[in-house]
Design an enzyme around this catalytic site. Structure first.
Site, PDB file in Angstrom:
ATOM      1  N   ARG A  90       0.855  -1.191   0.000  1.00  0.00           N
ATOM      2  CA  ARG A  90       0.000   0.000   0.000  1.00  0.00           C
ATOM      3  C   ARG A  90       0.891   1.241   0.000  1.00  0.00           C
ATOM      4  O   ARG A  90       2.005   1.220   0.506  1.00  0.00           O
ATOM      5  CB  ARG A  90      -0.898   0.018   1.236  1.00  0.00           C
ATOM      6  CG  ARG A  90      -1.869  -1.154   1.288  1.00  0.00           C
ATOM      7  CD  ARG A  90      -2.964  -0.916   2.296  1.00  0.00           C
ATOM      8  NE  ARG A  90      -3.715   0.284   2.001  1.00  0.00           N
ATOM      9  CZ  ARG A  90      -4.728   0.360   1.137  1.00  0.00           C
ATOM     10  NH1 ARG A  90      -5.100  -0.704   0.464  1.00  0.00           N
ATOM     11  NH2 ARG A  90      -5.368   1.489   0.963  1.00  0.00           N
ATOM     12  N   ASN A 106      12.030   1.619   2.127  1.00  0.00           N
ATOM     13  CA  ASN A 106      11.337   0.611   1.338  1.00  0.00           C
ATOM     14  C   ASN A 106      12.330  -0.140   0.464  1.00  0.00           C
ATOM     15  O   ASN A 106      13.365   0.410   0.076  1.00  0.00           O
ATOM     16  CB  ASN A 106      10.277   1.282   0.450  1.00  0.00           C
ATOM     17  CG  ASN A 106       9.418   0.279  -0.295  1.00  0.00           C
ATOM     18  OD1 ASN A 106       9.059  -0.770   0.240  1.00  0.00           O
ATOM     19  ND2 ASN A 106       9.074   0.597  -1.531  1.00  0.00           N
ATOM     20  N   HIS A 108      12.416  -2.141  -3.196  1.00  0.00           N
ATOM     21  CA  HIS A 108      11.649  -2.305  -4.426  1.00  0.00           C
ATOM     22  C   HIS A 108      12.385  -3.265  -5.354  1.00  0.00           C
ATOM     23  O   HIS A 108      13.590  -3.124  -5.562  1.00  0.00           O
ATOM     24  CB  HIS A 108      11.444  -0.948  -5.112  1.00  0.00           C
ATOM     25  CG  HIS A 108      10.538  -1.033  -6.285  1.00  0.00           C
ATOM     26  ND1 HIS A 108       9.186  -1.234  -6.155  1.00  0.00           N
ATOM     27  CD2 HIS A 108      10.789  -0.987  -7.615  1.00  0.00           C
ATOM     28  CE1 HIS A 108       8.645  -1.290  -7.361  1.00  0.00           C
ATOM     29  NE2 HIS A 108       9.592  -1.148  -8.267  1.00  0.00           N
TER      30      HIS A 108
END
Length: 189
Positions: A90, A106, A108
């Site tokens: 999200r 994060n 990725h």
């Protein structure tokens, strides 16, 4: 320093971080798993590691604004200092971003700015690229657009399948992400 991990699925990156925190290889305390899918396998992993869990959905909260507000309340009540996104599918909302500015990272599965968003591995494979990669970045209000901290290239081999490529990408993630997070957390002490 209290750390929260946000995850949505299987939790292979969560597992690595949980082990590293348990073995004191990372500074701070893994104080929370937040998961937006109550039935996700990562919840079982957190239970096995005795990591406190919060799990609820946007639907349960009524809308995205109330969902984000409830997450922020949980983070404040548990005195969380830093957030690691580990397969959390999200977008982080503005309220949380403002409260944790510069303290959310994060991972990725692409070499950003190539293939932001979902299905990055599949898209790189379908485009018959020679390589893709993994990226660790700070989270901002955009989609996988925050400042890049570290990246590694991963070749797409001639006879690869998506599953084989995904395994190699995960292997790179499992090395790069913990090393980068460790460096960040040590600097924040």
């Amino acid at each position: 320093m209290k750390i929260a991990i946000f995850a949505s699925g299987n939790g292979s990156n969560f597992e690595i971080f949980a082990q590293m925190f348990a073995q004191k290889e990372l500074p701070g305390e893994l104080a929370l798993l937040f998961c937006d899918h109550p039935d996700a396998h990562v919840v079982q992993r957190a239970q096995q590691h005795k990591v406190p869990i919060e799990t609820f959905t946007v639907k349960e909260c009524g809308d995205k604004v109330q969902y984000e507000h409830r997450i922020l309340e949980v983070l404040r009540s548990r005195k969380i200092d830093f957030i690691i996104l580990a397969g959390y599918l999200r977008v982080i909302g503005n309220e949380i971003l403002q409260h944790f500015e510069g303290r959310i990272v994060n991972l990725h599965p692409a070499y950003l700015p190539e293939y932001p968003g979902l299905h990055s591995i599949e898209r790189a494979f379908a485009d018959k690229r020679a390589e893709t990669g993994v990226t660790v970045h700070y989270v901002d209000a955009g989609l996988d657009s925050g400042p890049i901290i570290a990246q590694r290239r991963v070749p797409i081999l001639k006879n690869d399948t998506v599953a084989e490529l995904e395994k190699r990408i995960h292997a790179e993630e499992h090395q790069l992400y913990p090393a980068v997070v460790k460096k960040i957390l040590l600097a924040l002490q």
